[in-house]
Design a protein around this motif. Structure first.
Motif, PDB file in Angstrom:
ATOM      1  N   ARG A  28       0.852  -1.184   0.000  1.00  0.00           N
ATOM      2  CA  ARG A  28       0.000   0.000   0.000  1.00  0.00           C
ATOM      3  C   ARG A  28       0.888   1.233   0.000  1.00  0.00           C
ATOM      4  O   ARG A  28       2.114   1.121  -0.070  1.00  0.00           O
ATOM      5  CB  ARG A  28      -0.944  -0.027   1.209  1.00  0.00           C
ATOM      6  N   ALA A  43      -7.445   3.233   3.499  1.00  0.00           N
ATOM      7  CA  ALA A  43      -8.099   1.977   3.168  1.00  0.00           C
ATOM      8  C   ALA A  43      -8.238   1.922   1.660  1.00  0.00           C
ATOM      9  O   ALA A  43      -8.302   2.958   0.990  1.00  0.00           O
ATOM     10  CB  ALA A  43      -9.473   1.908   3.828  1.00  0.00           C
ATOM     11  N   ASP A  44      -8.265   0.737   1.135  1.00  0.00           N
ATOM     12  CA  ASP A  44      -8.415   0.559  -0.301  1.00  0.00           C
ATOM     13  C   ASP A  44      -9.837   0.092  -0.582  1.00  0.00           C
ATOM     14  O   ASP A  44     -10.514  -0.436   0.301  1.00  0.00           O
ATOM     15  CB  ASP A  44      -7.404  -0.483  -0.793  1.00  0.00           C
ATOM     16  N   THR A  45     -10.285   0.276  -1.799  1.00  0.00           N
ATOM     17  CA  THR A  45     -11.633  -0.165  -2.156  1.00  0.00           C
ATOM     18  C   THR A  45     -11.757  -1.679  -2.105  1.00  0.00           C
ATOM     19  O   THR A  45     -12.850  -2.200  -1.978  1.00  0.00           O
ATOM     20  CB  THR A  45     -12.018   0.337  -3.560  1.00  0.00           C
ATOM     21  N   ASP A  46     -10.634  -2.402  -2.189  1.00  0.00           N
ATOM     22  CA  ASP A  46     -10.640  -3.854  -2.043  1.00  0.00           C
ATOM     23  C   ASP A  46     -10.662  -4.167  -0.554  1.00  0.00           C
ATOM     24  O   ASP A  46      -9.676  -3.970   0.141  1.00  0.00           O
ATOM     25  CB  ASP A  46      -9.397  -4.456  -2.705  1.00  0.00           C
ATOM     26  N   SER A  47     -11.752  -4.644  -0.041  1.00  0.00           N
ATOM     27  CA  SER A  47     -11.908  -4.827   1.398  1.00  0.00           C
ATOM     28  C   SER A  47     -10.887  -5.790   2.000  1.00  0.00           C
ATOM     29  O   SER A  47     -10.654  -5.771   3.196  1.00  0.00           O
ATOM     30  CB  SER A  47     -13.326  -5.298   1.720  1.00  0.00           C
TER      31      SER A  47
END
Length: 118
Positions: A28, A43-47
């Motif tokens: 990240r 945070a990323d959109t990929d949970s």
């Protein structure tokens, strides 16, 4: 009404340096504006990549085992273990001591975390 986890926060001696370790460990990026006092990883959109991570400078050093730690999952356990070590993590318990299920580490500021076979 609802409630959710916003972030996981780390106390740090140098917030920007510790954030950089975790950003590289998790593939990240540290958010712009990181300083010795505060840094974050969005945070990323990929949970699967998890929540925001925040790092806050505190005056005292770590003296006891942390009460919360991250468990990371990797398909290539030994390859990832080597990579984390090259980033500055210290292996403290090998697979053999953990029933061949996970490896325990310290990050560069001494926070415990585990790497689990996925």
């Amino acid at each position: 009404m609802s409630i959710s986890v916003l972030a996981i926060s780390f106390d740090a001696h140098n917030a920007a340096q510790l954030a950089q370790f975790w950003a590289e460990a998790l593939h990240r990026t540290v958010n712009d504006g990181a300083t010795e006092d505060f840094a974050s990883i969005a945070a990323d959109t990929d949970s699967r990549l998890g929540p925001v991570l925040m790092f806050h400078k505190v005056p005292e050093g770590k003296t006891v085992k942390n009460r919360v730690h991250l468990d990371l999952e990797a398909a290539e356990l030994l390859t990832e273990a080597d990579r984390l070590t090259s980033l500055g993590a210290e292996q403290i318990r090998p697979l053999a001591e953990n029933n061949n299920r996970w490896i325990s580490f310290l990050d560069p500021e001494g926070n415990e975390f585990d790497l689990v076979a996925g």
